[in-house]
Design a protein around this motif. Sequence first.
Motif, mmCIF file in Angstrom:
data_model
loop_
_atom_site.group_PDB
_atom_site.id
_atom_site.type_symbol
_atom_site.label_atom_id
_atom_site.label_comp_id
_atom_site.label_asym_id
_atom_site.label_seq_id
_atom_site.Cartn_x
_atom_site.Cartn_y
_atom_site.Cartn_z
ATOM 1 N N GLY A 145 7.248 0.099 -7.259
ATOM 2 C CA GLY A 145 6.073 0.748 -6.815
ATOM 3 C C GLY A 145 5.703 -0.157 -5.565
ATOM 4 N N GLN B 64 -1.797 -1.617 -7.304
ATOM 5 C CA GLN B 64 -0.744 -1.404 -8.332
ATOM 6 C C GLN B 64 -0.984 -2.296 -9.447
ATOM 7 O OE1 GLN B 64 2.715 -0.063 -8.421
ATOM 8 N NE2 GLN B 64 1.644 1.204 -6.979
ATOM 9 N N ASN C 288 4.002 5.145 -13.582
ATOM 10 C CA ASN C 288 3.362 4.439 -12.590
ATOM 11 C C ASN C 288 4.144 4.692 -11.218
ATOM 12 O OD1 ASN C 288 1.485 2.540 -11.239
ATOM 13 N ND2 ASN C 288 3.297 1.094 -11.268
ATOM 14 N N ASN D 196 -4.834 4.574 -11.090
ATOM 15 C CA ASN D 196 -4.335 3.650 -12.231
ATOM 16 C C ASN D 196 -5.350 3.784 -13.442
ATOM 17 O OD1 ASN D 196 -2.168 1.686 -11.771
ATOM 18 N ND2 ASN D 196 -2.944 1.934 -9.796
ATOM 19 N N THR E 38 2.952 6.739 -8.141
ATOM 20 C CA THR E 38 2.922 6.078 -6.533
ATOM 21 C C THR E 38 3.615 6.802 -5.487
ATOM 22 O OG1 THR E 38 2.771 3.909 -7.941
ATOM 23 C CG2 THR E 38 3.074 3.800 -5.334
#
Lengths: 391, 122
Positions: A171, A198, A327, A361, A331
């Motif tokens: 990411g 992140q 994740n 998130n 992203t």
Amino acid sequence: MADFLSQFMPAWLALIIQHVVVGAVLVVFALTNMLGITWIERKVIGRLQDRIGANRAGPFGLLQPLADMVKILTKEDITPTAASRVIYNLGPLLVVPPALLVFAVLPFGAGVSGSDLNIGLLYIFAVASTSTLGILIAGWGSNNKYSLLGAMRAVAQMVSYEVPQALSIIGIVMLSGSLSLQQIVQRQSEIGWFVLLQPLAFVIFLIAAMAEVNRTPFDLPEAESEIIAGHHTEYSGLKFGMFYLAEYINVFFISALAATLFLGGYQIPFVPANNPVHTILGPFVLIGKTFAFVFLTIWLRGTLPRVRVDHLMGFAWKALVPLCLLNIFMTAVLMPLVGLWSANLGISEAYIAIPVMLLANAVLAGLVLWWAGRSTRRRETRLAEQVVPAQ
Amino acid sequence: MLAEWSFVGVFLVIALAFPPLGLVTAWLLRPKRPGPIKKSTYECGLETVGDTWVQFKVQYYIYALIFVIFDIEIAFLLPWAVAHMGLSAAQGILPLIEVVIFVGILVAGLMYAWRKGALEWI
């Protein structure tokens, strides 16, 4: 320095002399910090356990690391008769170089790093993974069952946690569009520290890094209550010292890497990246952030119990890897959209990216925790139904 | 570029030379009084029984296989991650769909290994 020296000698010789000096400085830097960490760890663990910690050698026990060094240098070196001599001696020689080599690309300030490779992150992962080899060789060569078990556990753990560790930084690579550590730090001054963009990757990286350097709660390879000391059971004197050295240098480096990737590296908050103050103060800011992470690892060691080996392996593959992949794709979908919105609305990218990524998130973390809780409850009910009543 | 990589080469030599230099120093300083009991295998005071260099369980190598596959996946994902922002600005969502398919195949493999019990540490 190479420019100055090249007045007296050929350019290539001047370059090599400069490289040797910079390399020696990096090695001394790593060793000094390693000694510092051993002292801090003894003091902090002491306080956590309601003791004072090392306090005999020098003021506040500050000379304790030097005393330890002298002790380790003058200890007798024992090679067991059963051990395979060559392999046994090769182990400690192989664990230290990877721990030192990764320092080559660490950015200490704007333009201040041993070498700003354009594939810096890949270099770090490639070099760091070779330390597994030294541990396996040490465990196998010792011809001791505990050593072998420790080495096998260490290898399984390190390869398993390398996957989530490397996936969690994808990411970041996406956000900064580069693998060079200098550019990753630069990018964080434009778009905000990556811990804000992140946060899930940050947590995954910390867990995986802790497992990667075999620290409590993931210190199964050297779990002293089960397998004596794991792969370095048979080593004494400086050969044991080499494993110790590599472990603490790794702790320091992984903390420095976490600070560089997620906490803006050498940058002082709210100071523009091109400010020359970063060249002078940068190294100290980085060391400060690094020692915050070092303190965190020591704190965890003093607080958490050791996890079970099957839980450890399952956690990497069944929880961290799927979460990392989610994740990455979150992203990958959101960041181009953020770019579009900021271009359309005319607002700086950072002001849109941070709230959007934080919210996404939080939603992802909530969903995953809900799902994990539900599946755990289901498994518990299933197990409870399987129990046959005693008759 | 040359200066960047030549530093890595020089640093490699320094890092490789450091542990042997340390061991030579220790060799000069330390006492040398080996004995048969001192040199026996250390297993908590008990005599060691049986052979250590045995065949390790095969379950162990399945982990290694899954690791190799995912490590290569990372090696493929890194260049995509570097290029992703530029790619999606130039070609829209198509490159992302391709990567989703690529990772999807690997995730299917991971799910298969999971259901088969290959991820259970025994």
